[in-house]
Design a protein around this motif. Structure first.
Motif, PDB file in Angstrom:
ATOM      1  N   PHE A  40      95.456 -23.485  89.626  1.00  0.00           N
ATOM      2  CA  PHE A  40      94.050 -23.410  90.029  1.00  0.00           C
ATOM      3  C   PHE A  40      93.889 -22.456  91.210  1.00  0.00           C
ATOM      4  O   PHE A  40      92.921 -21.679  91.272  1.00  0.00           O
ATOM      5  CB  PHE A  40      93.529 -24.804  90.414  1.00  0.00           C
ATOM      6  N   LEU A  41      94.850 -22.496  92.170  1.00  0.00           N
ATOM      7  CA  LEU A  41      94.788 -21.632  93.344  1.00  0.00           C
ATOM      8  C   LEU A  41      94.894 -20.162  92.948  1.00  0.00           C
ATOM      9  O   LEU A  41      94.188 -19.303  93.511  1.00  0.00           O
ATOM     10  CB  LEU A  41      95.921 -21.985  94.323  1.00  0.00           C
ATOM     11  N   ALA A  42      95.752 -19.862  91.961  1.00  0.00           N
ATOM     12  CA  ALA A  42      95.899 -18.481  91.494  1.00  0.00           C
ATOM     13  C   ALA A  42      94.585 -17.958  90.912  1.00  0.00           C
ATOM     14  O   ALA A  42      94.183 -16.812  91.166  1.00  0.00           O
ATOM     15  CB  ALA A  42      97.014 -18.398  90.455  1.00  0.00           C
ATOM     16  N   TYR A  43      93.895 -18.794  90.124  1.00  0.00           N
ATOM     17  CA  TYR A  43      92.596 -18.409  89.574  1.00  0.00           C
ATOM     18  C   TYR A  43      91.579 -18.216  90.694  1.00  0.00           C
ATOM     19  O   TYR A  43      90.777 -17.264  90.686  1.00  0.00           O
ATOM     20  CB  TYR A  43      92.094 -19.477  88.593  1.00  0.00           C
ATOM     21  N   PHE A  44      91.587 -19.134  91.664  1.00  0.00           N
ATOM     22  CA  PHE A  44      90.621 -19.083  92.764  1.00  0.00           C
ATOM     23  C   PHE A  44      90.760 -17.771  93.547  1.00  0.00           C
ATOM     24  O   PHE A  44      89.766 -17.128  93.896  1.00  0.00           O
ATOM     25  CB  PHE A  44      90.858 -20.295  93.674  1.00  0.00           C
ATOM     26  N   ILE A  45      92.015 -17.368  93.809  1.00  0.00           N
ATOM     27  CA  ILE A  45      92.249 -16.118  94.551  1.00  0.00           C
ATOM     28  C   ILE A  45      91.941 -14.910  93.673  1.00  0.00           C
ATOM     29  O   ILE A  45      91.373 -13.914  94.139  1.00  0.00           O
ATOM     30  CB  ILE A  45      93.707 -16.082  95.064  1.00  0.00           C
TER      31      ILE A  45
END
Length: 653
Positions: free
Chosen positions: A32-37
């Protein structure tokens, strides 16, 4: 209460499946963090596609973790290998994810399914950092909590090589005590100033009283096996007075099942402070020497004899014959052999002074080699009982050697002592006479007679070390006969190995002496024993000087007057070149002495002094005979030249 809970739960480990679930949750969070960034820190991406990708990602991740097994490690003990396993799992996860995405692009098995390559790369990086970081953070938090709730000890590790690092890891994994490694010590100039896990490497010269006090050092653990013994002695002498414990890591071959843990770290023993490296024998010829032989060991229940038995039992012997008159001690040796799975032996209670009994043993068992270690060895006791010393040390050896010669035994190895060199005691003189007798017998026998001489054996029955240990345990002062007295020392295994080696190389008639390094001052040894016991000298235990005992030397020697040595292929074993003997005359006089009346102590000593010119009594009632012997010999010479002067000889007698 908190401390008790921590101690209890610190000995338990989290389920590997709990770790597996947490790792999956971390991978999901980083996805999820990779998508958010990737979408500029916004949620401007299709949640529906993400919900399709997550189950597949979890399936791929589970397969990767199961294959690599990264979740099986104990988190609190995370090390480099564990981080490498995490890296492997993430790489496999990334590879499988990329493979699935590429395959779906070609086949379109899952409609509208894809993961941007940038997301895959960023997710792999975040996953590795998060998985490794969480493990390390947990380890750091655990260690900090452990340092506050458990007993802590500040230590330094001597040796910054592989063994030092293994020791460091073992200390870190100890759950009962929190070891804080403050520094490494190493003699290698190239390592000085460098760091191991953030811990500085220092030279030995930097370690002194003020350094130890300023850093509150509790223990110094010697990890390396190649450290100069003199450095260790210096370390003990300089620091042991300041409540610093000096400990050591055992050699690799002594590790339990090949693995090392902190419980195997031991206190230094006095044997470790002999001022020389251990003597080791690695001679493949020993295997051939004893293969198929029937070996008889006398004094098999004694210190040297029992160790000889232990080492001989490891060879492919036809049979091992144990002879001793001490039945309880012999029983113990027999039980040790049974526990070791050895059964090709015979334990026989017998007295070597009983010629008929010895002959029967040779007749039944037919030994091909003999190791003769039976003897009376206590100097003060033998000084008061010359007849008993003659009976065992001389006549016992004579009977045994005669029997071995009669049965054509291949080799007869006699265990002698450095007290036979320029003897000052009855015991030393009897051992020298035994040496002389078997030298005489060599001239007329097919048996190869070999003599071995060495000094005091650490830990042997009646030696100074067990006496000091017992006195320390009782809290009494250590007793020492003289402040300047010195002795040569070796350990029981060293002595036995050298006896076996000398027996192998002997061709008959040699007297082998062993290089035992420098002689040790017993006063210094006593002080070090007090300190190694965790006590203070002289506040807790003092050393009381009692005066030399009858027959006791101040300094021991390995060579008699007029002797020199020849080298052998083993640098620690030399051959003594003794003075020439009138073999016929000496043999006859020894045989005559062996039948001397038991109540004629003075006569016995006079004859021994006549037979051994270098025998000079020390601190003994027999000193008065040293000058008389000269007159005796002179008078005897006159009589031999002129039988009319018999009155002179009688007056001397």
């Amino acid at each position: 209460m908190i401390k008790n809970y921590f101690t209890y739960y610190s000995q338990k480990f989290a389920s590997k499946w709990l770790v597996f679930g947490i790792d999956l949750a971390i991978v999901l969070a980083t996805f999820f963090l990779a998508y958010f960034i990737r979408f500029n820190f916004t949620l401007d991406f299709e949640i529906e596609r993400l919900l399709v990708q997550v189950p597949l990602l979890l399936c791929i991740t589970s397969i990767s973790f199961l294959i690599v097994g990264s979740f099986k490690s104990v988190i609190r003990h995370t090390g480099f290998t564990d981080v490498v396993n995490v890296f492997k799992a993430v790489i496999l996860m990334t590879f499988l994810t990329t493979l699935v995405v590429l395959a779906n692009t070609i086949t379109n098995t899952i409609p509208n399914f894809t993961i941007p390559k940038s997301i895959i790369v960023v997710h792999a990086l975040f996953s590795f950092v998060a998985l490794s970081g969480c493990r390390l953070l947990f380890k750091i938090g655990y260690n900090n909590l452990k340092s506050k709730l458990t007993d802590s000890r500040n230590v330094m590790i001597y040796g910054a090589g592989d063994s030092g690092i293994i020791t460091y890891n073992a200390l870190m994994n100890n759950t009962k005590t929190n070891y804080v490694t403050q520094f490494f010590i190493d003699d290698d100039i190239k390592k000085r100033g460098k760091l191991i896990n953030g811990i500085k490497i220092l030279p030995l010269n930097d370690i002194d009283e003020s350094f130890v006090k300023n850093n509150s050092i509790d223990e110094i653990i010697v990890a390396s096996q190649s450290i100069d013994t003199n450095n260790i002695i210096s370390l003990v002498d300089n620091l042991i007075d300041f409540n610093v414990k000096i400990k050591k890591v055992p050699p690799i071959e002594d590790w339990i099942n090949g693995e090392f843990n902190s419980n195997q770290i031991k206190q230094f023993q006095i044997e470790d402070l002999l001022g020389r490296p251990p003597i080791s024998i690695d001679n493949p010829n020993l295997l051939n020497e004893f293969n198929g032989e029937t070996v008889l060991v006398t004094g098999a229940a004694g210190s040297i004899g029992s160790e000889l038995v232990k080492q001989l039992s490891n060879f492919n012997l036809k049979k091992l014959i144990l002879v001793d008159q001490a039945e309880s001690a012999l029983y113990d040796v027999q039980q040790d052999l049974k526990r070791s799975g050895k059964y090709n032996y015979a334990a026989i209670v017998a007295d070597i002074r009983d010629g008929l009994r010895i002959d029967t043993i040779f007749q039944i068992h037919k030994p091909t080699m003999v190791f003769h270690a039976a003897a009376y060895k206590h100097v003060p006791l033998m000084e008061k009982s010359p007849y008993e010393a003659i009976k065992i040390n001389v006549n016992g050896t004579k009977l045994l050697a005669d029997t071995a010669s009669r049965y054509n035994v291949k080799k007869f190895v006699f265990v002698s002592t450095d007290k036979a060199v320029n003897p000052t005691s009855v015991m030393g003189a009897t051992k020298r006479m035994a040496e002389m007798y078997i030298s005489c017998l060599q001239k007329e026998s097919k048996t190869k007679f070999i003599t071995t001489r060495f000094g005091n054996v650490l830990g042997s029955n009646g030696s100074v070390i067990p006496l000091f240990k017992k006195q320390i345990e009782n809290g009494s002062n250590l007793t020492l006969t003289h402040k300047d007295i010195t002795r040569y020392f070796m350990t029981i295994p060293e002595a036995s190995q050298l006896v076996l080696e000398a027996g192998t190389m002997g061709k008959g008639g040699e007297i082998f002496i062993f290089d035992m390094g420098e002689s040790v001052k017993i006063y210094d040894l006593a002080k070090n024993m007090i300190k190694l016991s965790g006590l203070r000298y002289p506040e807790d235990i003092d050393i009381k000087i009692t005066g030399l005992r009858p027959g006791e030397k101040l300094y021991e020697e390995l060579l008699a007057n007029g002797e020199n040595t020849l080298s052998t292929y083993h640098k620690k074993i030399l051959i003594s070149k003794t003075r020439e003997l009138d073999y016929t005359k000496v043999k006859a006089e020894i045989e005559e002495l062996c039948i001397t009346n038991r109540f004629q102590n003075n006569n016995i000593v006079m004859k021994m002094k006549s037979l051994i010119p270098e025998y000079k009594s020390n601190n003994s009632e027999y000193e008065k005979f040293d000058t008389r012997v000269k007159v005796y010999k002179k008078a005897k010479g006159i009589i031999e030249n002129n039988s009319k002067d018999s009155k002179v000889f009688k007056s001397v007698q």
